[in-house]
Each structure stands twice: as C-alpha cells, then as structure tokens.
Motif scaffolding. Structure first.
Motif, PDB file in Angstrom:
ATOM      1  N   LEU A 235      30.119  40.518  49.434  1.00  0.00           N
ATOM      2  CA  LEU A 235      31.435  40.496  50.067  1.00  0.00           C
ATOM      3  C   LEU A 235      31.357  39.968  51.490  1.00  0.00           C
ATOM      4  O   LEU A 235      32.236  39.234  51.939  1.00  0.00           O
TER       5      LEU A 235
ATOM      6  N   ASN B  35      45.366  37.785  43.593  1.00  0.00           N
ATOM      7  CA  ASN B  35      44.050  37.223  43.873  1.00  0.00           C
ATOM      8  C   ASN B  35      44.059  35.711  43.673  1.00  0.00           C
ATOM      9  O   ASN B  35      43.497  34.959  44.475  1.00  0.00           O
TER      10      ASN B  35
ATOM     11  N   TYR C  85      38.933  45.679  38.642  1.00  0.00           N
ATOM     12  CA  TYR C  85      39.464  46.380  39.811  1.00  0.00           C
ATOM     13  C   TYR C  85      39.104  45.665  41.107  1.00  0.00           C
ATOM     14  O   TYR C  85      39.944  45.528  42.007  1.00  0.00           O
ATOM     15  N   LEU C  86      37.861  45.203  41.213  1.00  0.00           N
ATOM     16  CA  LEU C  86      37.428  44.554  42.448  1.00  0.00           C
ATOM     17  C   LEU C  86      38.061  43.178  42.645  1.00  0.00           C
ATOM     18  O   LEU C  86      37.998  42.614  43.735  1.00  0.00           O
ATOM     19  N   HIS C  87      38.669  42.634  41.596  1.00  0.00           N
ATOM     20  CA  HIS C  87      39.405  41.369  41.750  1.00  0.00           C
ATOM     21  C   HIS C  87      40.862  41.609  42.147  1.00  0.00           C
ATOM     22  O   HIS C  87      41.536  40.681  42.606  1.00  0.00           O
ATOM     23  N   THR C  88      41.356  42.828  41.952  1.00  0.00           N
ATOM     24  CA  THR C  88      42.744  43.127  42.303  1.00  0.00           C
ATOM     25  C   THR C  88      42.852  44.192  43.392  1.00  0.00           C
ATOM     26  O   THR C  88      43.883  44.286  44.056  1.00  0.00           O
ATOM     27  N   MET C  89      41.779  44.987  43.548  1.00  0.00           N
ATOM     28  CA  MET C  89      41.737  46.096  44.508  1.00  0.00           C
ATOM     29  C   MET C  89      42.873  47.085  44.276  1.00  0.00           C
ATOM     30  O   MET C  89      43.374  47.723  45.207  1.00  0.00           O
ATOM     31  N   SER C  90      43.295  47.201  43.033  1.00  0.00           N
ATOM     32  CA  SER C  90      44.307  48.180  42.642  1.00  0.00           C
ATOM     33  C   SER C  90      44.292  48.276  41.121  1.00  0.00           C
ATOM     34  O   SER C  90      43.740  47.412  40.441  1.00  0.00           O
TER      35      SER C  90
ATOM     36  N   THR D  89      44.879  43.995  36.481  1.00  0.00           N
ATOM     37  CA  THR D  89      43.492  44.461  36.399  1.00  0.00           C
ATOM     38  C   THR D  89      42.946  44.256  34.999  1.00  0.00           C
ATOM     39  O   THR D  89      41.772  43.911  34.814  1.00  0.00           O
TER      40      THR D  89
END
Length: 224
Positions: A22, A117, A178-183, A188
């Motif tokens: 990141l 994203n 999840y890590l591609h949308t952070m929600s 997701t």
C-alpha cells in the motif's frame, strides 16, 4: 508457542507485507497528484515507487520461496507452461471475463453503481496515463497474488485438505474484495468473485505464476 500467539504473529506479518504494498501504491498516487503541477517532484515519486517496488518484489519472492521450502503439502512450485495448461488458463480468464461483462451489464442498466475504486482509477489514468496503467497491469497483479494467494494460504490455510482449500478460497476472495472497496457493499462481491477465481486458479495450477498471469490478463482487459 500457543496457537493464538502463532496466528497473531501471522496476522501481524501479513499486515506488514500489505502495508509495504500500500505504501508503494501511495507513492504513485503522489506522483499522479503532482503530474500536472510539479513535474520534477512527480518524477521523484515515480523513481521512489520503482525502487521500492523492486525491493518489495525481492522481499516477497524470497519470503514466499522460504515458506514453501519449510512447508509445502500442496506441492506448490514452478510447473511448466504448455499448450494444455495455457488453454486451461484461458478458461479461467473467460470465467473472469464473464463476471466483468455480467457486472457491467448490471451497471449499464442502472441496477448497480459504478465501483468507486474503478472511478478513482480512471481518474488517475487520465492524470498520469502510462505509469498508472503500467502499475495496474504489470506491478499490482504480482504484489496482490503474492499477498492474497501466496502469503494468505501459507499463513492461514496451509493444510492441503478440502476444508482448508474451500475456506481459504472464500476468505481470501472476501478480503480481496473488501480491500478494493474498503467497505462491505454489493460491489465487494464483484471484486470478491474475481478473487475467488484467482484463488481457484492458484490452487488448481499450484504455481503462483499462473494466477499472476490471469490477474495480468484481467487488469489488461479492464484498461483497454
């Protein structure tokens, strides 16, 4: 060492490896931010990104191979590319393509929103086309496959059993999504679906180079 302590150390190690990736991607974001305002500064961020990407790649490769030497019940390694395996890889790609096309149709018919994203990525590509496309197609797939397939399975689902394999595929895909949308949203599931195909390919071919190639093809398709 107790089970809880081992798992805590593995989670910590995975998070540190994720942070390295990141941080590297953030350098590209800074380069993109200054691309039209301060070109010398943007070039410096690109240089830092490339140097750190090379260092992270060396680290990931060394650690992954070290893990496999210590414990490798799935017999993961390097398996020769041949016509049969390439044909199978293309079948996996067609499955990913079907997911993308199906999802895009739902967006076109206003049944689902455009992934935030993807919108952000499109904006970055417009600001700094070459490096954002190069990173998304050639660098990100390598790092993400090491993280979400290689390290993830080695740390948390290393046993070669049906239960371990199925749970590993499901959980790795969900974390990937999840890590591609952070929600947690319906979007997701889109990224999770792609993650499930990639995880399935990783376990099927028993060679991380195949899932990297599949990820490369998917990201290439997304930007052309």
């Amino acid at each position: 060492m107790s089970y809880i302590r081992r798992q805590a150390l593995r989670i910590g190690a995975f998070i540190l490896l994720l942070i390295a990736y990141l941080t590297n991607s953030i350098l590209l974001e800074f380069a993109t931010k200054y691309a039209g305002k301060n070109v010398p500064l943007a070039d410096q961020f690109i240089g830092a990104m490339l140097i750190s990407a090379a260092a992270i790649l060396i680290l990931y490769t060394w650690l992954y191979q070290r893990q496999l030497k210590r414990y490798n019940p799935r017999r993961l390694g390097h398996w020769a590319f041949n016509r049969h395996r390439i044909g199978q890889l293309l079948m996996f790609f067609m499955l990913m393509l079907a997911v993308q096309v199906g999802w895009s149709q739902l967006i076109i018919h206003h049944l689902l929103p455009i992934p935030s994203n993807q919108s952000a990525l499109n904006g970055q590509i417009r600001q700094l086309p070459f490096w954002n496309m190069a990173y998304g197609v050639a660098i990100a797939p390598v790092f993400e496959e090491y993280l979400f397939r290689g390290f993830f399975f080695n740390f948390f689902f290393s046993k070669n059993s049906l239960t371990s394999n199925v749970l590993g595929v499901l959980v790795s895909g969900l974390i990937f999504g999840y890590l591609h949308t952070m929600s947690f949203s319906v979007t997701t599931l889109f990224y999770a679906s792609l993650g499930w195909v990639l995880a399935g390919a990783y376990l099927y071919f028993k060679d991380i180079r195949y899932s990297i190639a599949l990820h490369f093809l998917n990201n290439l398709w997304a930007v052309i």
